[in-house]
Design an enzyme around this catalytic site. Structure first.
Site, PDB file in Angstrom:
ATOM      1  N   ARG A 194     -13.115  -8.816  18.158  1.00  0.00           N
ATOM      2  CA  ARG A 194     -13.445  -8.249  19.465  1.00  0.00           C
ATOM      3  C   ARG A 194     -14.161  -6.917  19.310  1.00  0.00           C
ATOM      4  O   ARG A 194     -15.061  -6.591  20.073  1.00  0.00           O
ATOM      5  CB  ARG A 194     -12.177  -8.089  20.307  1.00  0.00           C
ATOM      6  CG  ARG A 194     -11.689  -9.405  20.910  1.00  0.00           C
ATOM      7  CD  ARG A 194     -10.296  -9.266  21.487  1.00  0.00           C
ATOM      8  NE  ARG A 194      -9.303  -9.087  20.440  1.00  0.00           N
ATOM      9  CZ  ARG A 194      -8.321  -8.193  20.457  1.00  0.00           C
ATOM     10  NH1 ARG A 194      -8.170  -7.393  21.488  1.00  0.00           N
ATOM     11  NH2 ARG A 194      -7.486  -8.095  19.443  1.00  0.00           N
ATOM     12  N   HIS A 217       0.151  -9.422  18.621  1.00  0.00           N
ATOM     13  CA  HIS A 217      -1.309  -9.330  18.475  1.00  0.00           C
ATOM     14  C   HIS A 217      -1.961 -10.374  19.373  1.00  0.00           C
ATOM     15  O   HIS A 217      -1.503 -11.518  19.425  1.00  0.00           O
ATOM     16  CB  HIS A 217      -1.693  -9.576  17.017  1.00  0.00           C
ATOM     17  CG  HIS A 217      -3.098  -9.164  16.689  1.00  0.00           C
ATOM     18  ND1 HIS A 217      -4.200  -9.841  17.164  1.00  0.00           N
ATOM     19  CD2 HIS A 217      -3.582  -8.136  15.949  1.00  0.00           C
ATOM     20  CE1 HIS A 217      -5.297  -9.239  16.713  1.00  0.00           C
ATOM     21  NE2 HIS A 217      -4.946  -8.213  15.973  1.00  0.00           N
ATOM     22  N   SER A 256       1.588  -8.454  -2.064  1.00  0.00           N
ATOM     23  CA  SER A 256       2.332  -7.912  -0.922  1.00  0.00           C
ATOM     24  C   SER A 256       1.563  -8.175   0.363  1.00  0.00           C
ATOM     25  O   SER A 256       0.348  -8.380   0.360  1.00  0.00           O
ATOM     26  CB  SER A 256       2.508  -6.400  -1.082  1.00  0.00           C
ATOM     27  OG  SER A 256       3.262  -6.128  -2.232  1.00  0.00           O
ATOM     28  N   GLU A 289       5.184   0.597   6.854  1.00  0.00           N
ATOM     29  CA  GLU A 289       5.693  -0.138   8.023  1.00  0.00           C
ATOM     30  C   GLU A 289       7.219  -0.137   8.056  1.00  0.00           C
ATOM     31  O   GLU A 289       7.829  -0.263   9.123  1.00  0.00           O
ATOM     32  CB  GLU A 289       5.142  -1.567   8.020  1.00  0.00           C
ATOM     33  CG  GLU A 289       5.404  -2.302   9.325  1.00  0.00           C
ATOM     34  CD  GLU A 289       4.684  -3.642   9.428  1.00  0.00           C
ATOM     35  OE1 GLU A 289       3.738  -3.890   8.664  1.00  0.00           O
ATOM     36  OE2 GLU A 289       5.079  -4.437  10.307  1.00  0.00           O
ATOM     37  N   LEU A 342       0.822  -1.213   0.000  1.00  0.00           N
ATOM     38  CA  LEU A 342       0.000   0.000   0.000  1.00  0.00           C
ATOM     39  C   LEU A 342       0.854   1.260   0.000  1.00  0.00           C
ATOM     40  O   LEU A 342       0.601   2.204  -0.747  1.00  0.00           O
ATOM     41  CB  LEU A 342      -0.919   0.007   1.228  1.00  0.00           C
ATOM     42  CG  LEU A 342      -2.092  -0.972   1.188  1.00  0.00           C
ATOM     43  CD1 LEU A 342      -2.760  -1.073   2.553  1.00  0.00           C
ATOM     44  CD2 LEU A 342      -3.104  -0.524   0.131  1.00  0.00           C
ATOM     45  N   ALA A 343       1.883   1.279   0.840  1.00  0.00           N
ATOM     46  CA  ALA A 343       2.681   2.497   0.974  1.00  0.00           C
ATOM     47  C   ALA A 343       3.414   2.806  -0.322  1.00  0.00           C
ATOM     48  O   ALA A 343       3.383   3.934  -0.822  1.00  0.00           O
ATOM     49  CB  ALA A 343       3.669   2.344   2.133  1.00  0.00           C
TER      50      ALA A 343
HETATM   51  C1  LIG Z   1      -2.466 -10.523   9.182  1.00  0.00           C
HETATM   52  C2  LIG Z   1      -2.368  -9.047   9.302  1.00  0.00           C
HETATM   53  C3  LIG Z   1      -3.508  -8.267   9.379  1.00  0.00           C
HETATM   54  C4  LIG Z   1      -3.412  -6.895   9.480  1.00  0.00           C
HETATM   55  N1  LIG Z   1      -4.566  -6.163   9.583  1.00  0.00           N
HETATM   56  C5  LIG Z   1      -4.479  -4.823   9.703  1.00  0.00           C
HETATM   57  C6  LIG Z   1      -5.654  -4.043   9.812  1.00  0.00           C
HETATM   58  O1  LIG Z   1      -6.776  -4.558   9.810  1.00  0.00           O
HETATM   59  N2  LIG Z   1      -5.527  -2.709   9.928  1.00  0.00           N
HETATM   60  C7  LIG Z   1      -4.301  -2.101   9.919  1.00  0.00           C
HETATM   61  O2  LIG Z   1      -4.249  -0.884  10.005  1.00  0.00           O
HETATM   62  N3  LIG Z   1      -3.179  -2.821   9.782  1.00  0.00           N
HETATM   63  C8  LIG Z   1      -3.230  -4.162   9.695  1.00  0.00           C
HETATM   64  N4  LIG Z   1      -2.072  -4.889   9.580  1.00  0.00           N
HETATM   65  C9  LIG Z   1      -0.812  -4.203   9.365  1.00  0.00           C
HETATM   66  C10 LIG Z   1      -0.694  -3.722   7.914  1.00  0.00           C
HETATM   67  O3  LIG Z   1      -1.283  -4.658   7.062  1.00  0.00           O
HETATM   68  C11 LIG Z   1       0.744  -3.525   7.460  1.00  0.00           C
HETATM   69  O4  LIG Z   1       1.442  -2.804   8.402  1.00  0.00           O
HETATM   70  C12 LIG Z   1       0.799  -2.753   6.146  1.00  0.00           C
HETATM   71  O5  LIG Z   1      -0.027  -3.336   5.188  1.00  0.00           O
HETATM   72  C13 LIG Z   1       2.210  -2.624   5.617  1.00  0.00           C
HETATM   73  O6  LIG Z   1       2.159  -2.064   4.318  1.00  0.00           O
HETATM   74  P1  LIG Z   1       3.466  -1.588   3.570  1.00  0.00           P
HETATM   75  O7  LIG Z   1       3.035  -1.048   2.272  1.00  0.00           O
HETATM   76  O8  LIG Z   1       4.248  -0.718   4.462  1.00  0.00           O
HETATM   77  O9  LIG Z   1       4.335  -2.902   3.381  1.00  0.00           O
HETATM   78  P2  LIG Z   1       3.992  -4.357   2.682  1.00  0.00           P
HETATM   79  O10 LIG Z   1       2.585  -4.481   2.292  1.00  0.00           O
HETATM   80  O11 LIG Z   1       4.579  -5.339   3.594  1.00  0.00           O
HETATM   81  O12 LIG Z   1       4.820  -4.266   1.354  1.00  0.00           O
HETATM   82  C14 LIG Z   1       6.211  -4.399   1.312  1.00  0.00           C
HETATM   83  C15 LIG Z   1       6.642  -4.433  -0.135  1.00  0.00           C
HETATM   84  O13 LIG Z   1       8.044  -4.350  -0.216  1.00  0.00           O
HETATM   85  C16 LIG Z   1       8.536  -5.299  -1.121  1.00  0.00           C
HETATM   86  N5  LIG Z   1       9.928  -5.575  -0.723  1.00  0.00           N
HETATM   87  C17 LIG Z   1      10.397  -5.879   0.505  1.00  0.00           C
HETATM   88  N6  LIG Z   1      11.722  -6.011   0.488  1.00  0.00           N
HETATM   89  C18 LIG Z   1      12.117  -5.774  -0.782  1.00  0.00           C
HETATM   90  C19 LIG Z   1      13.385  -5.760  -1.441  1.00  0.00           C
HETATM   91  N7  LIG Z   1      14.513  -6.012  -0.791  1.00  0.00           N
HETATM   92  N8  LIG Z   1      13.410  -5.489  -2.766  1.00  0.00           N
HETATM   93  C20 LIG Z   1      12.270  -5.235  -3.447  1.00  0.00           C
HETATM   94  N9  LIG Z   1      11.059  -5.224  -2.861  1.00  0.00           N
HETATM   95  C21 LIG Z   1      10.981  -5.490  -1.551  1.00  0.00           C
HETATM   96  C22 LIG Z   1       7.575  -6.447  -1.021  1.00  0.00           C
HETATM   97  O14 LIG Z   1       7.596  -7.232  -2.176  1.00  0.00           O
HETATM   98  C23 LIG Z   1       6.257  -5.700  -0.871  1.00  0.00           C
HETATM   99  O15 LIG Z   1       5.758  -5.347  -2.143  1.00  0.00           O
HETATM  100  C24 LIG Z   1      -2.154  -6.277   9.506  1.00  0.00           C
HETATM  101  C25 LIG Z   1      -1.009  -7.043   9.441  1.00  0.00           C
HETATM  102  C26 LIG Z   1      -1.107  -8.423   9.402  1.00  0.00           C
HETATM  103  C27 LIG Z   1       0.132  -9.237   9.502  1.00  0.00           C
END
Ligand SMILES: Cc1cc2nc3c(=O)[nH]c(=O)nc-3n(C[C@H](O)[C@H](O)[C@H](O)COP(=O)(O)OP(=O)(O)OC[C@H]3O[C@@H](n4cnc5c(N)ncnc54)[C@H](O)[C@@H]3O)c2cc1C
Ligand code: SF4
Ligand code: SF4
Ligand code: FES
Lengths: 660, 242
Positions: A273, A257, A42, A394, A15-16
């Site tokens: 919950r 969690h 992702s 994250e 997402l980010a």
């Molecule tokens: C099961 C679960 C449920 C959740 N539910 C919620 C919720 O209901 N509400 C909420 O607010 N949060 C929730 N979270 C937390 C939230 O989903 C995550 O914190 C958030 O989606 C992280 O998004 P991001 O874009 O930062 O990273 P990610 O979605 O983890 O994306 C990381 C990206 O980086 C890429 N990447 C990583 N390393 C490399 C590299 N070396 N080279 C190239 N690409 C790389 C990966 O391929 C991926 O595309 C939940 C987490 C989990 C585990």
């Protein structure tokens, strides 16, 4: 050597990363996204319960606004967060939800009239007003004063990621899938891009950019059991750390969690919950009200997890074939509610446990879930030590979560930080500093260094087994760097992890293929994971207090006097076995919400000397502003709007707060 | 009672000049609660470090781990070994480009599909995010989500006879996506524009309605209903009635 040029290199397609790429593209820059896996796979896709934003449309959200969301977030962080960033975030969250709504996320909506809800184990009737009909609704989540978590059933992350993923395709943003960034290219405190390995062919290339954004997600997989996707190995953080220049922050702040299923560690959402589900012990007794009479099951995550562990230590856990656990009871919600709003939970129970959660209780226990720490940046998302390196989502620690993040604040953060950081990146690219000036010999050095490393791994079968070392690391983290921590355990964890790092330098691979070789991948990732594990453990050892998710049995007080600060990590020399730590104080004198009591358990706080004077100053200011409108009052307490990109400074409309 | 499982797994690494396609046989002691995710990782950790496969979420939501499990496409991560006989054959999904062993490039295929079918909400204009959102009927939002739940795993494509014969067939996944955007009032495309996208043999008229897709869809999407409905609509449009 293959060279690929772009204006903004985004590493990460969650997402980010996707939202950040769209932001810079909309500012007229060229960009491309790298991802280990297809973007829509992702980790973000797994988010279930929802996204916090103070829209105040639902009945139980009435009266909500940025101020309440801000206070919940700061309290949730146990005062460890950057309050300016928390303000920017809460101001942006409603805009982010609405933007996603326009782009196609099918947010669940308010239905006017009477409907049933379960609160505190009882069925009650709520009546939604006509004017809210069809607006985005919200559910309850832990640690919040209002129902603020917007959702699409329990597939919120999926709906958000698919909408953003498709939007990125619509805007013709290239996503280079199955690529792994192996090192950041930098010199004299300026980042120029990354060395990248193709995970199919094994080929190395250099991606050169005016700005690089790390959106690589968390580091949960340094633990043996985690709710995280298996690719969340902290590689982004490790890459930043390995520059020796950029710093990480607060790695010891790791969230557990309360409700992951046993033994798989797969999450069932806090929405269970939030919607009225209860926690029960071996006797079927609902125990949370005994510990936290006010918020019960919906206390902050760190608190609920610790209470559960405490209750199990008292012998009230259920003895299952995979160790002790407790029960999550959502039978009270009824099958109709589960079929509509908790369908992923239902699927997970069916496929992984063989039960129907409308009829049977779910075996759960606290499990590693979220990385509050990450690549340290300023409020613009840029590393203060390595210009041109930005981070969001994250992966980063611009620090809106402090030592504990609220459920629903993370997916909100990903999109908000993507929106904001992309604007600052575009400003950076437009500035004098934003040009790409790099010599090919520097690029060659970085590429050949990575090439050399891979060749060395392939040249030897090694004297150590990477799989065994990794398993041991995962076990140490679970046993010694978990929910409850103490000095002796942490010290022994550090010693053992150092030994593993030394051993990891002697790993080789048997399978000689450069292409699609999983053994090779583990071999080069392992030392990086160990560096993150070591840093988190050292940070936890040195932090002799308890704050948010970081709990020390031998130092149970929250010690604002000595520890109201952020841990910084630097890996100064490649051969070091430990990071160098430094601390960055939080400035109490400028806080909008001075440190206080979160209201869980007994008050156990060593006060900061600046807290009382700051509180007195605020009280006085409030007296003079009794009739001041809330936005103006906030501005007087802690101005933040001037820091936002101009396009995002406007107030958010609500039914109760119409815009002219 | 503990069983010994015998796995026959397809092996081939097209990137490695010395590799030839074939089946490798492994044995493994079954453990309680074992999924194919756990089993394959054990095989890789303990028996063959080069074994390639894809898992990301290991929870049945990311769509990475589609493979042919004893002849049937499915998600490996949420398949319990206890639901299978002791002899288990694992093959990569057909139709997609092979990366190595059980790993196939569904991502590339799906991106091409999205580009071709333009699977995004086509907006008239951007809205002001400071303002209240456009209201939507709650039932409508739920109906869109229902169709939005596809995880692009490719199982439906692997099960589809048409997809095997016609390289450019959009598959049930593609048709379902069109149904999803047609149901969304925010998407301003006309019926004629949808017809442009799927009104031919590569689209809805290529489907033979044998419904392999619906049987294997791990998200139990109502593919049959969606395809039948779309076909009726597209026939009308094609005949100039809509
Ligand atoms: C099961 C679960 C449920 C959740 N539910 C919620 C919720 O209901 N509400 C909420 O607010 N949060 C929730 N979270 C937390 C939230 O989903 C995550 O914190 C958030 O989606 C992280 O998004 P991001 O874009 O930062 O990273 P990610 O979605 O983890 O994306 C990381 C990206 O980086 C890429 N990447 C990583 N390393 C490399 C590299 N070396 N080279 C190239 N690409 C790389 C990966 O391929 C991926 O595309 C939940 C987490 C989990 C585990
Ligand atoms: S019904 Fe159509 S899409 Fe589904 S498997 Fe058969 S031919 Fe393929
Ligand atoms: S329609 Fe079903 S089977 Fe096909 S890709 Fe989507 S989720 Fe997979
Ligand atoms: S690994 Fe994500 S669906 Fe199987």
């Amino acid at each position: 050597m293959k060279l690929i040029y772009t204006d903004v290199l985004v590493i990460g397609g969650g997402l980010a990363g996707l939202r950040a790429a769209m932001g810079v593209r909309r500012r007229g820059l060229e960009t491309l996204v790298l991802s280990l896996v297809p973007a829509k796979r992702s980790h973000s896709v797994a988010a279930q319960g929802g996204m916090q934003a103070s829209l105040a449309n639902s009945v139980k959200g009435a009266g909500d606004n940025e101020d309440v969301h801000f206070q919940d977030t700061v309290r949730g962080s146990d005062w460890g967060c950057d309050q300016i960033v928390a303000r920017m975030f809460t101001h942006m969250a409603p805009k982010a939800v609405r933007e996603l709504a326009a782009w196609g996320v099918p947010w669940n909506r308010v239905r006017k009239g009477r409907h049933e809800a379960v609160i505190n184990g009882e069925r009650i009737t709520l009546t939604a007003p006509d004017e809210a009909h069809g607006l985005i609704t919200a559910r309850d989540f832990g640690g919040t004063k209002k129902w603020r978590t917007c959702y699409t059933s329990d597939g919120t992350g999926h709906a958000m990621l698919y909408t953003l993923g498709d939007r990125a395709i619509a805007e013709a943003i290239p996503v280079h899938e199955r690529k792994e960034a192996l090192a950041l290219i930098h010199d004299s405190g300026r980042c120029h891009g990354a060395v990248v390995r193709d995970l199919i062919s094994g080929e190395l290339s250099a991606y050169l950019a005016r700005a690089t954004i790390m959106a690589t997600g968390g580091y949960g997989r340094i633990y043996g059991v985690s709710t995280n996707a298996v690719i969340n190995e902290g590689m982004g953080q490790a890459l930043a750390l390995e520059t020796g220049v950029a710093r990480l922050a607060n790695l010891e702040a790791i969230q557990f969690h309360p409700t992951a299923i046993v033994p798989a560690g797969i999450l069932v959402t806090e929405g269970c919950r939030g919607d009225g589900g209860l926690l029960r012990d071996a006797d079927g007794h609902r125990f949370m009200p005994d510990y936290e009479p006010e918020k019960k099951e919906l206390a902050s995550r760190d608190v609920v997890s610790r209470r559960m562990a405490e209750h199990m230590r008292r012998g009230k856990g259920v003895n299952g074939s995979f160790g002790k656990h407790l029960w999550l009871d959502i039978t009270v919600l009824g099958a109709a509610h589960i079929d509509k709003n908790l369908r992923e939970v239902k699927d997970i129970c069916r496929y992984f446990l063989g039960i129907d959660p409308a009829k049977a209780w779910i075996p759960v226990r606290p499990t590693q879930h979220y990385s509050m720490g990450g690549i340290r940046t300023d409020h613009r998302g840029e590393s203060p030590w390595l210009r041109g390196l930005f981070a969001c989502g994250e992966a980063s620690c611009w620090d809106m979560h402090g030592f504990n993040r609220l459920g629903g604040n993370s997916v909100a953060e990903t999109v908000v930080s993507g929106m904001l950081v992309s604007e600052y990146v575009a400003d950076f690219c437009a500035s004098a500093e934003g040009n790409l000036a790099i010599s090919t010999s520097l690029v060659e050095d970085f590429v050949s260094r990575e090439h050399g490393r891979l060749s060395r791994l392939l040249a030897t079968r090694g004297s150590e087994n990477a799989v065994h070392l990794r398993k041991r690391m995962e076990q140490i983290m679970i046993e010694k760097v978990g929910l409850f921590r103490n000095g002796p355990d942490l010290a022994s964890a550090i010693e053992e992890l150092r030994g593993l790092l030394r051993a990891a330098r002697k790993v080789g691979v048997r399978c000689q293929s450069r292409a699609a070789n999983p053994e090779l991948m583990l071999a080069y990732r392992l030392p990086r994971m160990l560096k993150i594990a070591l840093s988190a453990t050292l940070g936890a050892f040195q932090r002799t207090e308890s704050r948010g998710a970081h709990f020390r049995e031998d130092h149970t007080a929250r010690n604002d006097r000595d520890w109201l600060n952020r841990t910084l990590y630097q890996w100064a020399n490649e051969d070091d076995e430990l990071p160098t730590l430094a601390y960055q104080p939080l400035d109490v004198a400028s806080m909008e919400l001075p440190p206080g009591f979160r209201g869980y358990g007994a008050k156990n706080i060593l006060e900061h000397p600046a807290t009382a004077p700051r509180q007195a100053a605020i009280d006085k200011l409030m007296q003079n502003h009794e009739r001041t409108e809330r936005h103006a009052l906030q501005e007087a307490l802690m101005p933040f709007r001037h820091l936002l990109p101009e396009r995002y400074r406007g107030n958010n409309e609500r039914l109760s707060e119409p815009l002219p | 009672m503990s069983r010994t499982l015998t796995f026959s797994i397809f092996r081939h690494n097209p990137g490695d000049p010395g590799s030839r396609p074939g089946l490798d046989v492994f044995t493994l002691e079954e453990a309680p609660g074992m999924t194919l995710f756990i089993a394959l990782n054990l095989l890789r950790d303990e028996q063959d470090p080069s074994l390639a496969f894809d898992f990301v979420c290991r929870a049945g939501v990311c769509g990475s781990c589609g493979m042919i499990i004893n002849g049937r496409p499915g998600l490996a991560c949420r398949t319990l070994t206890e639901a299978l006989p002791p002899r288990i054959t694992l093959l990569p999904l057909p139709t997609f480009e092979l990366i190595a062993d059980l790993s196939v490039n569904t991502g590339k295929w799906m991106r091409a599909l999205s580009e071709r079918l333009q699977t995004w909400v086509h907006l008239d204009e951007e809205t002001d995010p400071d303002r209240l959102e456009e209201p939507m009927e709650p039932e409508r939002a739920e109906a869109i989500y229902e169709l939005d739940r596809c995880i692009e795993c490719g199982c439906c494509v692997a099960a589809c006879g048409t997809a095997r014969m016609r390289e450019d067939f959009v598959g049930a996944v593609g048709l379902n996506k069109i149904a999803r955007f047609r149901a969304d009032p925010r998407d301003k495309r006309s019926e004629a524009q949808y017809f442009e996208l799927i009104g031919d043999d590569e689209g809805v008229f290529g489907c033979m309605s044998l419904l392999g897709c619906q049987d294997v869809c791990p998200k139990s999407l109502s593919l049959q209903t969606q395809i039948a409905f779309l076909r009726r609509k597209m026939v009308q449009i094609g005949a100039g009635f809509a």
